[in-house]
Design a protein around this motif. Sequence first.
Motif, PDB file in Angstrom:
ATOM      1  N   ARG A  52       1.350  -0.680   0.085  1.00 16.04           N
ATOM      2  CA  ARG A  52      -0.324   0.182   0.127  1.00 16.04           C
ATOM      3  C   ARG A  52       0.748   1.924  -0.184  1.00 16.04           C
ATOM      4  N   GLU A  56       1.378   4.102  -2.908  1.00 16.46           N
ATOM      5  CA  GLU A  56       1.056   5.213  -3.474  1.00 16.46           C
ATOM      6  C   GLU A  56       2.299   6.419  -2.972  1.00 16.46           C
ATOM      7  N   GLU A  59       2.140   6.381  -7.114  1.00 16.10           N
ATOM      8  CA  GLU A  59       1.115   6.723  -7.621  1.00 16.10           C
ATOM      9  C   GLU A  59      -0.042   5.962  -9.229  1.00 16.10           C
ATOM     10  N   ARG A  65      -3.757  -1.123  -6.970  1.00 14.49           N
ATOM     11  CA  ARG A  65      -3.488  -0.947  -5.691  1.00 14.49           C
ATOM     12  C   ARG A  65      -3.775  -2.698  -5.073  1.00 14.49           C
TER      13      ARG A  65
END
Length: 65
Positions: A52, A56, A59, A65
């Motif tokens: 995770r 992030e 991006e 994800r």
Amino acid sequence: MRHTEFWERMTEALGSSAYARNWAEQQVIAALGGRTVDEALAAGESPKAVWRAVAEVLELPASLR
């Protein structure tokens, strides 16, 4: 998520296994307590939580994800 799946996702996101391993060794991520991916995994963080944080930083789209 198992470590093998984590590394498969890293390779998919970064394009090559060697680059993914190098990135994981060098990239410090604030969400991992200022540790690298390798340090976080070695400290016992779950691969899912580390993924995770990686997703992030990179991006990545929600579908990855």
